[in-house]
Design a protein around this motif. Structure first.
Motif, short mmCIF file in Angstrom:
data_model
loop_
_atom_site.label_atom_id
_atom_site.label_comp_id
_atom_site.label_asym_id
_atom_site.label_seq_id
_atom_site.Cartn_x
_atom_site.Cartn_y
_atom_site.Cartn_z
N ALA A 85 0.82 -1.22 0.00
CA ALA A 85 0.00 0.00 0.00
C ALA A 85 0.85 1.26 0.00
CB ALA A 85 -0.94 0.00 1.20
N LYS A 86 1.95 1.23 0.72
CA LYS A 86 2.81 2.41 0.81
C LYS A 86 3.84 2.45 -0.32
CE LYS A 86 2.35 3.32 5.77
NZ LYS A 86 1.20 2.45 6.04
N LEU A 108 11.27 4.33 -1.45
CA LEU A 108 10.01 4.50 -2.16
C LEU A 108 10.14 3.95 -3.58
CD1 LEU A 108 7.16 5.82 -2.11
CD2 LEU A 108 8.25 7.88 -3.01
N MET A 109 9.18 3.14 -3.98
CA MET A 109 9.18 2.58 -5.33
C MET A 109 8.56 3.63 -6.26
SD MET A 109 7.92 -1.15 -3.98
CE MET A 109 7.89 -1.99 -5.55
N VAL A 110 9.39 4.55 -6.68
CA VAL A 110 8.94 5.74 -7.40
C VAL A 110 8.18 5.39 -8.68
CG1 VAL A 110 9.71 7.85 -8.56
CG2 VAL A 110 10.77 7.14 -6.40
N ASP A 111 8.62 4.35 -9.37
CA ASP A 111 7.98 4.03 -10.66
C ASP A 111 6.57 3.46 -10.49
OD1 ASP A 111 8.68 1.59 -9.62
OD2 ASP A 111 9.87 0.93 -11.34
N ASN A 166 0.04 14.67 -0.79
CA ASN A 166 -1.31 14.22 -1.09
C ASN A 166 -1.34 12.76 -1.56
OD1 ASN A 166 -4.21 14.81 -1.50
ND2 ASN A 166 -3.72 14.48 -3.66
N GLU A 167 -0.26 12.31 -2.20
CA GLU A 167 -0.23 10.94 -2.71
C GLU A 167 0.63 10.01 -1.86
OE1 GLU A 167 1.16 8.49 -6.71
OE2 GLU A 167 0.29 10.49 -6.91
N ASP A 288 4.77 -1.16 9.13
CA ASP A 288 3.81 -0.44 8.31
C ASP A 288 3.16 0.69 9.11
OD1 ASP A 288 2.11 -0.43 5.72
OD2 ASP A 288 0.61 -0.47 7.32
N LYS A 289 2.81 0.42 10.36
CA LYS A 289 2.16 1.43 11.19
C LYS A 289 3.16 2.38 11.84
CE LYS A 289 -1.86 -0.10 10.19
NZ LYS A 289 -2.68 0.67 9.21
N ILE A 290 4.38 1.90 12.10
CA ILE A 290 5.42 2.78 12.64
C ILE A 290 5.76 3.87 11.64
CG2 ILE A 290 7.84 2.90 13.32
CD1 ILE A 290 6.24 1.70 15.52
#
Length: 301
Positions: A85-86, A108-111, A166-167, A288-290
């Motif tokens: 999700a993230k 972050l998986m930018v693509d 926002n994203e 994930d929550k941390i």
């Protein structure tokens, strides 16, 4: 966290922590209270479970670049974690000696982001055409310490920051904070009786008036029940963007971890347990929550 052996690793870890502590007031508030209440005599007695970094998964940056620093200094790459999700990848790295913290490194998986957000991130990072870590003397602790706080890309505009926010709040955090230390983690199981569980230590921290991240509950528990984690909500900082615009944004935070004994060592007294006899590694559902310790839903409430 205080390393006094004078090795390059000691030097840059101390530099990282000194700057982090100066910008995250909760660190001093918690540490001072721990000393005042006799939990520890001085800060260096606190065992640091792990430190964490965030990065952008683009060419010449991200985990493939950043991990070179720690691998050079004896860290061992361990398990991979995926946060669908993230849109994040992560690994943890085991230290070369027990006195050093584990490393948790995410990117972050930018693509996998929207074309608009990808375009913004690439506008800031495409000028980096070679891996900046390859230009470092990895035996120079001070140079590495400065690198962590170097501006690898230009200061973002407030408009770009808000579009990323926002994203992907993770993307917004990294575009402004860069490689700044995201958090350090107190090993509560290493503390004296009465403060050596997550629940007791959380009560102590909340008693100082410090807000905890309650995403998924204040205490995040692994599926096997052997890793328990909690964290403060990120400190807010007044950020100055390109063109002089300002805005209050999330900075860094403090995490707490309790590693329980592995089943085969359940009969060993807590004070006699070694690190190898406790639960190792991390847990995707906990982490994930941390991550959300820096998210708006936590910082604005």
């Amino acid at each position: 966290m205080n390393f006094d052996q004078g090795t390059p690793l000691d030097i840059f870890l101390n530099m990282l922590f000194d700057r982090y502590q100066a910008k995250v007031p909760a660190v001093k508030r918690i540490t001072d209270a721990m000393i005042a209440q006799g939990i520890v005599r001085e800060q260096h007695e606190i065992v640091n479970d792990h430190i964490a970094f965030r990065a952008l998964g683009v060419p010449n940056l991200g985990i493939a670049s950043f991990e070179k620093i720690f691998l050079h200094h004896g860290y061992t790459k361990r398990d991979h974690y995926y946060f669908e999700a993230k849109k994040l990848n992560a690994y943890w790295y085991a230290p070369p000696a027990e006195r050093y913290p584990r490393i948790f490194m995410s990117e972050l998986m930018v693509d996998e982001l929207s074309p608009e957000v990808q375009s913004i991130i690439h506008r800031y990072t495409d000028h980096i055409t070679t891996d900046p870590v390859d230009q470092l003397d990895l035996n120079d602790g001070e140079a590495i310490g400065e690198f962590f706080h170097r501006s690898l890309w230009q200061l973002p505009t407030r408009s770009d920051y808000l579009t990323l926010l926002n994203e992907s709040e993770y993307a917004a955090w990294v575009i402004y904070n860069r490689y700044y230390l995201n958090h350090y983690t107190i090993s509560v199981h290493a503390l004296k009786d009465g403060y050596d569980t997550i629940q007791r230590f959380d009560d102590f921290v909340e008693g100082l008036g410090i807000k905890l991240n309650d995403a998924g509950g204040k205490i995040k528990v692994s599926a096997d029940g052997l890793l328990k984690q909690s964290s403060t909500v990120a400190e807010m900082q007044e950020a100055t963007f390109a063109e002089g615009d300002t805005m209050s944004i999330a900075g860094s935070y403090v995490e707490f971890a309790e590693r329980l004994s592995l089943p085969q060592f359940s009969d060993v007294p807590a004070e006699a347990l070694t690190a190898a006899q406790r639960r190792e590694g991390f847990e995707t559902t906990n982490a994930d929550k941390i991550f959300e310790s820096t998210y708006t839903e936590q910082t604005r409430s």
